[in-house]
Design a protein around this motif. Structure first.
Motif, PDB file in Angstrom:
ATOM      1  N   UNK B 100     -25.040  51.159 116.563  1.00 20.81           N
ATOM      2  CA  UNK B 100     -26.061  51.464 115.959  1.00 20.81           C
ATOM      3  C   UNK B 100     -25.693  52.948 114.860  1.00 20.81           C
ATOM      4  N   UNK B 101     -25.355  53.522 115.510  1.00 20.72           N
ATOM      5  CA  UNK B 101     -24.905  54.908 114.635  1.00 20.72           C
ATOM      6  C   UNK B 101     -24.083  54.509 113.438  1.00 20.72           C
ATOM      7  N   UNK B 102     -22.867  53.285 113.758  1.00 22.65           N
ATOM      8  CA  UNK B 102     -22.000  53.341 112.785  1.00 22.65           C
ATOM      9  C   UNK B 102     -22.602  52.156 111.842  1.00 22.65           C
ATOM     10  N   UNK B 103     -23.879  51.348 111.889  1.00 28.34           N
ATOM     11  CA  UNK B 103     -24.299  50.696 111.369  1.00 28.34           C
ATOM     12  C   UNK B 103     -25.341  51.138 109.823  1.00 28.34           C
ATOM     13  N   UNK B 104     -26.025  52.921 110.948  1.00 25.02           N
ATOM     14  CA  UNK B 104     -26.658  53.446 109.692  1.00 25.02           C
ATOM     15  C   UNK B 104     -25.324  54.406 108.582  1.00 25.02           C
ATOM     16  N   UNK B 105     -24.079  55.105 109.492  1.00 27.39           N
ATOM     17  CA  UNK B 105     -23.801  55.586 109.078  1.00 27.39           C
ATOM     18  C   UNK B 105     -22.597  55.389 107.990  1.00 27.39           C
ATOM     19  N   UNK B 106     -21.869  53.852 108.521  1.00 33.73           N
ATOM     20  CA  UNK B 106     -21.132  53.605 107.715  1.00 33.73           C
ATOM     21  C   UNK B 106     -19.871  54.439 107.670  1.00 33.73           C
ATOM     22  N   UNK B 107     -18.544  53.458 106.883  1.00 35.22           N
ATOM     23  CA  UNK B 107     -17.748  54.195 107.726  1.00 35.22           C
ATOM     24  C   UNK B 107     -17.182  55.352 106.724  1.00 35.22           C
ATOM     25  N   UNK B 108     -16.124  55.440 107.840  1.00 36.15           N
ATOM     26  CA  UNK B 108     -15.496  57.051 106.618  1.00 36.15           C
ATOM     27  C   UNK B 108     -17.004  58.152 107.902  1.00 36.15           C
ATOM     28  N   UNK B 109     -17.821  58.308 108.403  1.00 40.93           N
ATOM     29  CA  UNK B 109     -18.165  59.344 109.429  1.00 40.93           C
ATOM     30  C   UNK B 109     -17.961  58.609 110.364  1.00 40.93           C
ATOM     31  N   UNK B 110     -17.277  60.218 111.024  1.00 38.79           N
ATOM     32  CA  UNK B 110     -16.516  60.078 112.236  1.00 38.79           C
ATOM     33  C   UNK B 110     -17.731  60.103 113.133  1.00 38.79           C
ATOM     34  N   UNK B 111     -17.356  59.851 114.562  1.00 33.59           N
ATOM     35  CA  UNK B 111     -18.221  59.780 115.584  1.00 33.59           C
ATOM     36  C   UNK B 111     -17.517  59.295 116.871  1.00 33.59           C
ATOM     37  N   UNK B 112     -17.863  60.435 117.495  1.00 33.25           N
ATOM     38  CA  UNK B 112     -17.960  60.859 118.637  1.00 33.25           C
ATOM     39  C   UNK B 112     -18.107  60.329 120.172  1.00 33.25           C
ATOM     40  N   UNK B 113     -17.119  60.033 121.040  1.00 33.39           N
ATOM     41  CA  UNK B 113     -18.397  59.598 122.158  1.00 33.39           C
ATOM     42  C   UNK B 113     -17.618  59.867 123.089  1.00 33.39           C
ATOM     43  N   UNK B 114     -18.495  60.231 124.298  1.00 31.70           N
ATOM     44  CA  UNK B 114     -18.854  60.707 125.756  1.00 31.70           C
ATOM     45  C   UNK B 114     -18.149  59.625 127.047  1.00 31.70           C
ATOM     46  N   UNK B 115     -17.406  60.034 127.032  1.00 35.76           N
ATOM     47  CA  UNK B 115     -16.615  58.420 128.355  1.00 35.76           C
ATOM     48  C   UNK B 115     -16.047  59.063 129.814  1.00 35.76           C
ATOM     49  N   UNK B 116     -16.143  59.109 129.908  1.00 32.35           N
ATOM     50  CA  UNK B 116     -15.748  59.923 131.416  1.00 32.35           C
ATOM     51  C   UNK B 116     -14.520  59.275 131.845  1.00 32.35           C
ATOM     52  N   UNK B 117     -14.964  57.723 131.896  1.00 37.38           N
ATOM     53  CA  UNK B 117     -14.433  56.810 132.419  1.00 37.38           C
ATOM     54  C   UNK B 117     -13.179  55.605 131.855  1.00 37.38           C
ATOM     55  N   UNK B 118     -12.395  54.898 132.310  1.00 40.61           N
ATOM     56  CA  UNK B 118     -11.710  53.969 131.655  1.00 40.61           C
ATOM     57  C   UNK B 118     -12.105  53.119 131.109  1.00 40.61           C
ATOM     58  N   UNK B 119     -13.595  52.929 131.446  1.00 40.62           N
ATOM     59  CA  UNK B 119     -13.791  51.675 131.133  1.00 40.62           C
ATOM     60  C   UNK B 119     -14.971  51.569 130.042  1.00 40.62           C
ATOM     61  N   UNK B 120     -16.067  53.060 130.049  1.00 41.11           N
ATOM     62  CA  UNK B 120     -16.293  53.945 128.687  1.00 41.11           C
ATOM     63  C   UNK B 120     -15.664  54.184 128.017  1.00 41.11           C
TER      64      UNK B 120
END
Lengths: 219, 219
Positions: B100-120
């Motif tokens: 959802x964030x990528x659709x709004x921000x487009x490419x070239x904008x850095x998106x970080x995501x919290x992921x505490x497991x291998x699956x996430x």
């Protein structure tokens, strides 16, 4: 000929603000009943949910609104409004400034701005807002810190406005008639519908009154 | 040849998260000191300010970061990140989903995501995240509800990741060396810098350690 502002004005006639103090499920259920009764726009306004809860609820609410031919707005969070496919965002004086929101959302996306004085209304209009939220019309327990300017204060704030405005604050079936001639084209309600035993019946009563009161207002 | 992920990895080496519990002025002052000491990225993370306060501070912080050649991120609020000209947004598991964030921000904008497991971590990568935040590395008073997975847990979560990752949670000059070999390319710190009497000196110490520890990590 009917212009865009006039079209928007008609769709702001009975504007439900909901979310805070409710669960997502209650928000959807009560909104659906209010929409069945004739609400023309719904705004999701909630500070205490996570963004993901807001987004999920907003997506559902947008579907229900559109199925009823009603507009759907999100308060404050432009990102959630865009992600959920909302028709617009409503921005208070502590939220993103209108020009910043417009740059991100582009044209065609409805931006509402809270403006309680003539100066703020003029500023919102210059900045590219599509409509104004103006109040508090009456005392309200939903937003205790809102200071009451009354129908006369609203009339003053809207005296030079050329975009549609919605009166807000403590409006219910017992006092909505006092808004006649205040310059608004619609009424935003919250507690009057959300605390009602039968939100649909109250919405029917309110939309009947709103049809009469606001029929001549905007342009 | 160095790819975009490798370039990003280098810029995530010492990542300051700040805002919550501070005033806008303290946030700017402490961040500037930490940047003088060598911090390579700053994230504004704050839930208790209004959107307008966040935006004003974010705009200032972006300028200070860019003057130092550092990246600037906003936590959760993609709309504020975009309005402030930030380099990216950091999204937790309760924030907007990455697509959802990528659709709004487009490419070239850095998106970080919290992921505490291998699956996430795999999910974040598939969804188009540019980097992962992984922890908690150690116990922390900044975020008391964060459960500690330790350097071993981080190593496990990152074992299949092909995008850069930042270790987070309770990291300070006394324990940062324990992150060697955990798969992260950088360390996110908060209290270690913000509670320090001399944030610049602590940042110098941390970046020296980070240079050594993370020099071999990413690809």
């Amino acid at each position: 000929m009917i212009n865009d502002s006039q079209k928007l004005a008609r769709r702001l006639k009975l504007y439900l603000i909901c979310g805070e103090g409710l669960t997502p499920e209650e928000t959807l259920r009560k909104s659906a009943l209010a929409l069945d009764g004739g609400v023309t726009a719904v705004q999701l306004r909630v500070k205490s949910w996570t963004a993901r809860e807001c987004l999920r609820t907003a997506e559902e609410l947008r579907k229900i609104c559109h199925a009823h031919g009603a507009l759907f707005f999100v308060n404050d969070r432009l990102d959630i409004a865009l992600a959920a496919g909302a028709d617009g965002v409503h921005l208070g004086q502590s939220d993103l400034p209108v020009p910043a929101a417009r740059r991100i959302a582009g044209s065609g996306f409805i931006i509402g701005a809270s403006s309680r004085t003539r100066e703020l209304a003029a500023e919102a209009q210059r900045a590219g807002a599509d409509y104004i939220g103006c109040g508090a019309a009456f005392g309200t327990s939903t937003k205790k810190d809102a200071s009451v300017i009354g129908p006369e204060g609203i009339k003053c704030a809207l005296s030079s406005a050329q975009i549609p405005a919605v009166a807000i604050g403590g409006i219910n079936a017992g006092n909505i008639a006092l808004l006649e001639g205040c310059g608004a084209c619609g009424a935003a309600v919250s507690g009057a519908l959300l605390n009602a035993r039968d939100p649909e019946a109250v919405a029917r009563k309110l939309i009947k009154e709103a049809d009469r009161i606001f029929s001549k207002t905007f342009i």
